[in-house]
Design a protein around this motif. Structure first.
Motif, PDB file in Angstrom:
ATOM      1  N   ASN A 332      -1.165  -4.208   7.317  1.00  0.00           N
ATOM      2  CA  ASN A 332      -0.463  -4.647   6.112  1.00  0.00           C
ATOM      3  C   ASN A 332      -0.590  -3.633   4.983  1.00  0.00           C
ATOM      4  O   ASN A 332       0.365  -3.381   4.241  1.00  0.00           O
ATOM      5  CB  ASN A 332      -1.000  -6.011   5.658  1.00  0.00           C
ATOM      6  N   LEU A 335       1.703  -0.686   5.846  1.00  0.00           N
ATOM      7  CA  LEU A 335       3.111  -1.026   5.638  1.00  0.00           C
ATOM      8  C   LEU A 335       3.450  -1.086   4.145  1.00  0.00           C
ATOM      9  O   LEU A 335       4.532  -0.667   3.737  1.00  0.00           O
ATOM     10  CB  LEU A 335       3.434  -2.364   6.304  1.00  0.00           C
ATOM     11  N   ARG A 336       2.526  -1.594   3.357  1.00  0.00           N
ATOM     12  CA  ARG A 336       2.806  -1.722   1.931  1.00  0.00           C
ATOM     13  C   ARG A 336       2.833  -0.360   1.239  1.00  0.00           C
ATOM     14  O   ARG A 336       3.785  -0.025   0.535  1.00  0.00           O
ATOM     15  CB  ARG A 336       1.756  -2.625   1.267  1.00  0.00           C
ATOM     16  N   VAL A 339       5.068   2.538   3.605  1.00  0.00           N
ATOM     17  CA  VAL A 339       6.439   2.226   4.033  1.00  0.00           C
ATOM     18  C   VAL A 339       7.200   1.587   2.873  1.00  0.00           C
ATOM     19  O   VAL A 339       8.071   2.210   2.274  1.00  0.00           O
ATOM     20  CB  VAL A 339       6.468   1.311   5.282  1.00  0.00           C
ATOM     21  N   TYR A 340       6.835   0.355   2.546  1.00  0.00           N
ATOM     22  CA  TYR A 340       7.599  -0.400   1.545  1.00  0.00           C
ATOM     23  C   TYR A 340       7.643   0.304   0.185  1.00  0.00           C
ATOM     24  O   TYR A 340       8.731   0.547  -0.363  1.00  0.00           O
ATOM     25  CB  TYR A 340       6.995  -1.800   1.398  1.00  0.00           C
ATOM     26  N   THR A 362      12.469  -4.350   2.052  1.00  0.00           N
ATOM     27  CA  THR A 362      11.828  -5.402   2.835  1.00  0.00           C
ATOM     28  C   THR A 362      12.318  -5.379   4.277  1.00  0.00           C
ATOM     29  O   THR A 362      11.526  -5.485   5.219  1.00  0.00           O
ATOM     30  CB  THR A 362      12.111  -6.786   2.210  1.00  0.00           C
ATOM     31  N   THR A 365      10.896  -2.363   6.074  1.00  0.00           N
ATOM     32  CA  THR A 365       9.484  -2.571   6.380  1.00  0.00           C
ATOM     33  C   THR A 365       9.319  -3.500   7.576  1.00  0.00           C
ATOM     34  O   THR A 365       8.483  -3.273   8.459  1.00  0.00           O
ATOM     35  CB  THR A 365       8.754  -3.148   5.156  1.00  0.00           C
ATOM     36  N   SER A 369       7.545  -2.552  11.152  1.00  0.00           N
ATOM     37  CA  SER A 369       6.461  -3.370  11.710  1.00  0.00           C
ATOM     38  C   SER A 369       6.794  -3.820  13.126  1.00  0.00           C
ATOM     39  O   SER A 369       5.942  -3.760  14.033  1.00  0.00           O
ATOM     40  CB  SER A 369       6.223  -4.587  10.814  1.00  0.00           C
TER      41      SER A 369
END
Length: 487
Positions: A332, A335-336, A339-340, A362, A365, A369
Motif C-alpha cells: 500500500n 502504491l501510494r 504510483v498514485y 485511482t 493505481t 496493483s
C-alpha cells in the motif's frame, strides 16, 4: 538439499497433517534467518561491505539450499543486474519508467509461467516459488529508481513531499553494486518481505546495536511469538476451513447464518498463514536492526514501523477502510507514494486537482496493483469488488455517522461500531474469496452460494443514497433537528 527435503516431508506427514513441504521450508528458512541476524549484528557497522556480502550469501543459502529455489535465484540475480545497469546509464524520468516496466514485465513472465504450470498440474493448487520474492523485489527496485530520480529533482529545486525528501538519493550517493545487491537480497525479508526503502537499509547498515541488544531481542522475539501463534492457528484449523469449501454442494445447503459464520472463520484461518509469514519475517528483520530511524533529542533510539500487517486493525477494525489500511502495508505504501502520488504530481496541487485527474490516478493505481498480483481472474474480481465496496462504505458512513452522533447515545455508538465490525468482516471475507479460489467458475460459485450478498448490497446502497435521495432526506432531517434545538 535432498536430505533436508526428506526430513521436512517426514515432519509434515508425521506431525503437521500433510502441510506442503514448500511452506514448511519457508518457515524453516525464516527461523534460520534469526540465527543469521545475530551473526549479522556482530559485523562492525564500520565495515558495511562485509554486511552487504553477508546478506547476499545468507539469501543464497536460505533461498537456494533450504527452499531449493535455484531458478528463482538465477532470475532475480539477472533481473537485478539488468535493472542496476538501467539505473546507472539512463537519465531523467526515463530511468524510473524503464526500471518499472522491465521489472513488472519480468515478474509477469514468471507469474504466467507459474500459473500455466499450476493449471497443468493435477491438484491445480497454488504453490510457493520465487514469484513471491520477486514481488518484493519489484517493490524494492522500482522504489529505489524513483528515489534516485527524486534526488535529481531535489537538486534542481523541485518541490517534493516529505516522504520523497526523506528517501531521496543524490547522484553522488547512488549505491554501489555491492550495496545495491545487499539491499535487494537482504536475507530476513527476501522471500516474503517486508519491503522498505534504501534509506532504511542504509540506516540499518550503519547502526551499532551493541548498546541496544536487549531492546532488539525483545522486540524481535515478541514478534516471532505472534507469528508462531498464528502458525498454530493455521495448522490446526486449515484442514476444516478453506475457501474452496464455499464452492461445494455441502456448503450450498447450509443455513444463511451457518454460511456467514463459516465464511468469516475461514477468513481468519487463511489470513493466519499470512500473519505467520509476515510476523516471523518482520521479527528477523528487527533482530538485524531494520527499523532503526536515528536518535531523538534525549538520545533514545527511534524506531520506524516496518510491519506489513496490523493484525488488530484487520481483525477488529470497524470499517472497510481500517481493514484495508492494516493489510499488506508495504504494498500500500509503494502504491501510494510511487504510483498514485506520482501520477497526481503531473496535475495541480492536491487542493485543486480536477476530479477527472484524481479518478484517472485511482484507476491507474488499481490496474498496477492488479498487474502486480498476477493474472488469475479471481484476483481481478477481488479488486473490482473491493473498489466498489470501498466507495459504498464511504457513502454509508458519510450518511449514517451524523445520525449516530446526533443521538448522543453510548449504546447507539456501541451498536453502530459492532455492526460496522461484523459487516466489514463479512464483506472482506466475501470479497477475497475469488482471490483464494482463483478461477472464474469457482469464484462465481463461491459468490452464488453466498447469495451475491455484497454486490447486491453495493447496488442497494448506491440506489438508496445516490439515486433515490436517501442522503438528502437524512441531511434535511438533521437540519430540522438542529433548528428545533435552537428554538
Amino acid at each position: 538439499m535432498l536430505v533436508l527435503n526428506r526430513a521436512l516431508g517426514w515432519l509434515s506427514a508425521t506431525y503437521l497433517g500433510g502441510l506442503p513441504v514448500d511452506r514448511i521450508a519457508t518457515v524453516v528458512s525464516v527461523l534460520l534467518s534469526y540465527l543469521l541476524a545475530h551473526l549479522f549484528r556482530r559485523i562492525p557497522p564500520t565495515n558495511p561491505s562485509a554486511r552487504h556480502l553477508f546478506s547476499i550469501i545468507s539469501t543464497v543459502l536460505l533461498f537456494g539450499l533450504v527452499q531449493e529455489q535455484y531458478l528463482g535465484l538465477v532470475h532475480l540475480t539477472v533481473g537485478a543486474l539488468v535493472i542496476y545497469a538501467l539505473m546507472r546509464f539512463l537519465r531523467g524520468s526515463l530511468m524510473p519508467k524503464a526500471v518499472f516496466l522491465v521489472a513488472m514485465l519480468h515478474m509477469s513472465y514468471s507469474q504466467l509461467r507459474r500459473q500455466w504450470g499450476e493449471q497443468a498440474s493435477e491438484d491445480k493448487q497454488i504453490s510457493f516459488d520465487y514469484t513471491g520474492a520477486q514481488m518484493v523485489f519489484v517493490i524494492k527496485v522500482t522504489s529505489l529508481a524513483f528515489c534516485l530520480f527524486d534526488g535529481q529533482q531535489l537538486k534542481k529545486g523541485a518541490t517534493l513531499s516529505a516522504y520523497q525528501v526523506k528517501n531521496a538519493i543524490a547522484a553522488d550517493s547512488a549505491p554501489s553494486l555491492l550495496e545495491y545487491l545487499g539491499y535487494v537480497f537482504f536475507f530476513p525479508g527476501f522471500a516474503v518481505g517486508p519491503s522498505f526503502e534504501m534509506s532504511a537499509y542504509r540506516r540499518m547498515i550503519s547502526f551499532d546495536s551493541t548498546a541496544h541488544r536487549r531492546q532488539l531481542n525483545t522486540r524481535a522475539y515478541s514478534t516471532l511469538l505472534v507469528g508462531l501463534f498464528w502458525m498454530v492457528v493455521y495448522v490446526v484449523y486449515n484442514p476444516a476451513f478453506t475457501f474452496l469449501h464455499l464452492t461445494t454442494s455441502e456448503f450450498k445447503y447450509k443455513g444463511i447464518v451457518a454460511k456467514a459464520v463459516y465464511l468469516c472463520t475461514t477468513g481468519v484461518v487463511v489470513r493466519a498463514a499470512y500473519y505467520t509469514a509476515w510476523k516471523m519475517s518482520e521479527g528477523a528483520c528487527i533482530l538485524a536492526g531494520l527499523g532503526f530511524d536515528g536518535f531523538d533529542e534525549a538520545g533514545s533510539v527511534r524506531w520506524m514501523d516496518i510491519s506489513n500487517v496490523h493484525i488488530s486493525s484487520v481483525e477488529l477494525g470497524t470499517s472497510i477502510r481500517e481493514l484495508i489500511d492494516g493489510w499488506n502495508i508495504g504494498t500500500n505504501t509503494w502504491l501510494r507514494h510511487h504510483v498514485y502520488l506520482r501520477i497526481m504530481a503531473n496535475t495541480q496541487s492536491a487542493k485543486h486537482v480536477p476530479q477527472s485527474s484524481s479518478t484517472a490516478a485511482t484507476v491507474m493505481t488499481f490496474l498496477v496493483s492488479a498487474w502486480w498480483h498476477g493474472f488469475y481472474p479471481g484476483y481481478y474480481l477481488t479488486f473490482v469488488i473491493a473498489a466498489l465496496v470501498s466507495s459504498a462504505a464511504r457513502t454509508l458512513r458519510r450518511n449514517l455517522n451524523p445520525l449516530v452522533v446526533q443521538t448522543n447515545s453510548p449504546n447507539a455508538k456501541l451498536a453502530y461500531n459492532l455492526a460496522g465490525w461484523a459487516l466489514s468482516k463479512y464483506t472482506l471475507d466475501f470479497a477475497v474469496s475469488p482471490f483464494m479460489v482463483l478461477t472464474l467458475p469457482l469464484s462465481v460459485s463461491a459468490w452464488r452460494n453466498n447469495y451475491f450478498s455484497v454486490p447486491i448490497a453495493v447496488v442497494l446502497i448506491h440506489l438508496t443514497f445516490n439515486v433515490l435521495g436517501g442522503g438528502q432526506l437524512i441531511r434535511t432531517h438533521l437540519a430540522a433537528k438542529r433548528a428545533s434545538a435552537k428554538i
